[in-house]
Design a protein around this motif. Sequence first.
Motif, PDB file in Angstrom:
ATOM      1  N   SER A 496       0.446  -1.543   0.017  1.00  0.00           N
ATOM      2  CA  SER A 496       0.084  -0.140   0.610  1.00  0.00           C
ATOM      3  C   SER A 496       0.647   1.356  -0.254  1.00  0.00           C
ATOM      4  CB  SER A 496      -0.986   0.304   1.099  1.00  0.00           C
ATOM      5  OG  SER A 496       0.275  -0.097   2.203  1.00  0.00           O
ATOM      6  N   PRO A 497       0.372   2.456  -0.425  1.00  0.00           N
ATOM      7  CA  PRO A 497       1.571   3.553  -0.917  1.00  0.00           C
ATOM      8  C   PRO A 497       1.292   4.018   1.146  1.00  0.00           C
ATOM      9  CG  PRO A 497       0.264   3.762  -2.330  1.00  0.00           C
ATOM     10  CD  PRO A 497      -0.913   2.759  -1.551  1.00  0.00           C
ATOM     11  N   HIS A 513      -2.827  11.939  -2.883  1.00  0.00           N
ATOM     12  CA  HIS A 513      -3.481  12.939  -2.306  1.00  0.00           C
ATOM     13  C   HIS A 513      -5.261  13.403  -3.011  1.00  0.00           C
ATOM     14  CE1 HIS A 513      -4.814  15.223   1.210  1.00  0.00           C
ATOM     15  NE2 HIS A 513      -3.560  15.437   1.803  1.00  0.00           N
ATOM     16  N   GLU A 514      -6.474  12.329  -2.703  1.00  0.00           N
ATOM     17  CA  GLU A 514      -7.157  12.583  -3.724  1.00  0.00           C
ATOM     18  C   GLU A 514      -7.995  14.341  -3.352  1.00  0.00           C
ATOM     19  OE1 GLU A 514      -9.893   9.640  -3.062  1.00  0.00           O
ATOM     20  OE2 GLU A 514      -8.606   7.930  -3.825  1.00  0.00           O
ATOM     21  N   ASN A 515      -7.836  14.859  -2.308  1.00  0.00           N
ATOM     22  CA  ASN A 515      -7.934  16.072  -1.500  1.00  0.00           C
ATOM     23  C   ASN A 515      -7.753  17.206  -2.499  1.00  0.00           C
ATOM     24  OD1 ASN A 515      -9.915  14.547  -0.199  1.00  0.00           O
ATOM     25  ND2 ASN A 515      -8.254  14.795   1.737  1.00  0.00           N
ATOM     26  N   HIS A 516      -6.163  16.341  -2.928  1.00  0.00           N
ATOM     27  CA  HIS A 516      -5.744  17.880  -3.594  1.00  0.00           C
ATOM     28  C   HIS A 516      -5.367  17.693  -5.069  1.00  0.00           C
ATOM     29  CE1 HIS A 516      -4.797  20.032  -0.324  1.00  0.00           C
ATOM     30  NE2 HIS A 516      -4.946  18.914   0.657  1.00  0.00           N
ATOM     31  N   ARG A 577       4.458   5.849  -4.484  1.00  0.00           N
ATOM     32  CA  ARG A 577       2.757   6.594  -3.824  1.00  0.00           C
ATOM     33  C   ARG A 577       1.498   7.066  -4.835  1.00  0.00           C
ATOM     34  NH1 ARG A 577       2.255  11.505  -5.724  1.00  0.00           N
ATOM     35  NH2 ARG A 577       1.578  12.861  -4.089  1.00  0.00           N
ATOM     36  N   THR A 578       1.208   6.034  -5.783  1.00  0.00           N
ATOM     37  CA  THR A 578       0.387   4.910  -6.333  1.00  0.00           C
ATOM     38  C   THR A 578       0.041   4.050  -6.234  1.00  0.00           C
ATOM     39  OG1 THR A 578       1.420   4.996  -8.499  1.00  0.00           O
ATOM     40  CG2 THR A 578       0.051   7.761  -7.833  1.00  0.00           C
ATOM     41  N   GLY A 579       0.909   3.119  -6.142  1.00  0.00           N
ATOM     42  CA  GLY A 579       0.692   1.534  -7.035  1.00  0.00           C
ATOM     43  C   GLY A 579       0.634   1.886  -8.665  1.00  0.00           C
ATOM     44  N   LEU A 884       2.138  17.953   0.259  1.00  0.00           N
ATOM     45  CA  LEU A 884       1.307  17.538   0.563  1.00  0.00           C
ATOM     46  C   LEU A 884       0.804  16.903   1.636  1.00  0.00           C
ATOM     47  CD1 LEU A 884      -0.366  16.275  -3.161  1.00  0.00           C
ATOM     48  CD2 LEU A 884      -0.489  18.691  -1.840  1.00  0.00           C
ATOM     49  N   GLU A 885       2.269  16.019   2.171  1.00  0.00           N
ATOM     50  CA  GLU A 885       1.438  15.589   3.823  1.00  0.00           C
ATOM     51  C   GLU A 885       1.695  16.532   4.773  1.00  0.00           C
ATOM     52  OE1 GLU A 885       2.796  12.201   6.510  1.00  0.00           O
ATOM     53  OE2 GLU A 885       2.449  12.726   4.144  1.00  0.00           O
TER      54      GLU A 885
END
Length: 892
Positions: A496-497, A513-516, A577-579, A884-885
Amino acid sequence: MKKTKTKTIGYTLLVSLLFSFLMLSGCSRQTTKNSIPIQIEESIEGAPITLGIPFAQGTLNTTDNIRLLDDKGKEIPCQVTEVSTWAPLDLSVKWIWVFFFATDQSNYQLEYGEGICRAPIKGPRIKFKNSQRQGSRGFAEIDTGPLYFKVKKGPGGFMESVMYDVTNDDLNQKDTIAVSPQNRGSFLDMLDDAGIDASKASVSRTVREKGSGPLHAILRVEGNYEYGRSDNETSPFVMRIHAFAGKSFIKVLHTFTYTGTPDKHTERSGIHPAIAIMDSEDLITERVSSDKGWMEPNDQIANVGLGLNYHLNENLQFTTSYYDGSWRQPGNRQYFSSQLQGDQKISVYQNGPQPKRIPPLESSGPEKVMGGFEGGVSSNGKNLQSFEKAGGWMDLSDDKWGIAVGMRNFLEEYPKDISIDPSNKLIDAHIWSPDAGTMSFERANLRSDAGLLDNYATGLTKTTELVYHFHDAGLAQEEISTVMDYFLDPPAAHASPETYSNSKVYGSFSPYHENHEDFERGLEYKFDWISFSEKWEPWYGLLDYGDHMRFFFNNNWSNWNCNEPATDFMYWMQYMRTGDRKYYLSGEAASRHTMDIDNIHWPNDPPYIGDTNEAIDFWQHGKEKKATPFLGVGRRHANQHYSALLSAHVWVPGWLASYYLTGYHRGLDIAKLTADSHTRRIWGEHGLTGRRLYLSVWNLVEVWDATKEEKYYTDLKDRVDRMLKLQAGCDQYNSLVMDRYGYSQCYVTRGLSKYLQMTQDERVRHALILHAQTLRDNANWNHEYESYFASISALVLGYELCGEESLLREAVKRAEQLRTDELKQSFEELKTQKAIALALEEASNLPGAENYAEGAGHRATIWGMTMGLRIFGWTHFYNVPWLLEHIDDLDE
């Protein structure tokens, strides 16, 4: 005596029972169970999988406390290797490799923690013997169960003999399915004006590699190609043969080194100012030459590949696959089979435009993709089947058994062929097909390239991946294809990422980051643009594949990138980050290209191994040829891969990421080669200033982390001390980076953050905070937006270290123009390079984007969305994942 013996047996039994009890109690005591989800993209049942997984400091103390489960909770046999630890902080596990065979599922769980125990392997186990004796008495042999092969020291060059147990009884000589051709198990034949000089291969060393175990074994074979004429230098080769328990297929990674003289220019003394290693040398300042010898090939490669003598009978069936579409849109897989008649030679081949790839290169136009790719099956000069894209493998079977051979990237690394010669009972896998002419290395023109007028082809290498499958007769075409796909179109496994992010092995970066999504689109679109362009231009060919060009002006690409600034590492980071498998494949191709083609590998110092009883050998080995001072030095971006060098143009982080994530051993080998070039300090103080200093710190800290070798730490610490001293001086206003190299903030951020993580040096912590404060108050504009955006990473790290919110606010402010609007149409809908380029610029919010419009033909800014990945690293990639973290901290 009898009574004493009884006591001894009883005592031994008691100890054995006690030991068994302790082992059982260790597994049955209170457990601390943790779980990591694992997914295989494009999974194929039975495929061998090697997956690198990191752990946070202090999380795992031994690889024994790990097991693999399928999605129903059933344990899957696996082999686990400790790759590195968190030393010098502690000895907890940092990276592991997990090896297993894929089931019919795509989802798994890795359980770990105190009290977790792996079940013993009950199925087939590999038997590995490596006799490291000198001379003809030395050999290595591997027995997987159904397959046995032996590699002998001395003449040969590949597998001396291969036995396949088709009757499921004990292996013996009647099971010999193939042997090595005399001195020609592998070959690298040279051609010059005197004609072809056929090589003779000789094995000098066999090594059991890290990662070898009961299910998966890796044999490293080192040797040399030797020639009959004294004007042809001996050429070293390395092969890594991967064998698998209970399986009758192997993977082979073959690396050759070009040691020839590439062209016929008149030899001259002196050295270029860009790479001068002493001030007393004559300097070469010419930028144009009238010597046409630069453009005339000298030592050329006529043929390179691997060969086997097969032991099949006369009733031979040839099979291969191909695709019924174009080279770019392959269509469906089709099969071709033919019964061989007598001494009928047959081959499957793949070629493409300009196989030598010497500029000017043909390319597709902005609205129409080019042709020029051709593949086929030929027999004695007659074409039996034509197509644009070959499947990359062939099979030869009789009524008892068969041998299938495949080469990865058969199209992308053209020209290739796999041929059958019944009269000599030979199967040859040609890494460079002799039917395509010769592979030469002359310069394209008489003008300087990247500021240098020279040719550095000598010492480049190339690694090719092959698969050999030995099987029973009557195996269906689809079953052969499946085994070939294990390697030619491999699955990609990932944790998992969050596993990669939470481990902190690369600092505090965010998974996707789906929110950004406005920030994420800026990354995703750029990678997709390069991937599209690679297949549109196309950037294929034996020496070109894996690299991309960096400038896009007037709807044309120019100038190979040569990995600046660690573009392969960007792909690996995005994969974590994405897989997404597409990033895995791009990262793999980029790393393999740049560690081979974009580096100087020869001549090297002869290593002293110590596998001899004769003391005199140590003293005599030191008399052998010494290394070039440029060993491990990187090639500079230019219009030909081998025309320019630079004192600060080589990046190891992506190579080591490929080593950690996929078990690609060459990544560590070449990273150490580069680290050693830093420690030699051939450029004196020039190599210890500016971006050369910053980049060397990043490279060295990564190699120190991978090896824990004191020599790298000693050199690294001195360089870090120099950086801190320069920061404290009066020339850099508390900045760790001089204004001239403002774009190289990412080298400092990534390098010093890992150094701080490993050493807990409070001086470095203070320096990074002070540096961030300085950049907040004094934005660097030396390279305009390259430098301005590059400061984001330093600001984020400063916030992370001290919690000062103004640093994060300034980072977010500077990142605003990195947000990217959503495309109105997908790449598939836009179809052409021109349409995609226009759409990308319209979606971009980067400064200067308004200068690009229909009919303008170019844009003024080299940091724009349609350029290559070079400046994108400084503006976007080494900033956004770490930003983004923490970006949501401001909302809180």
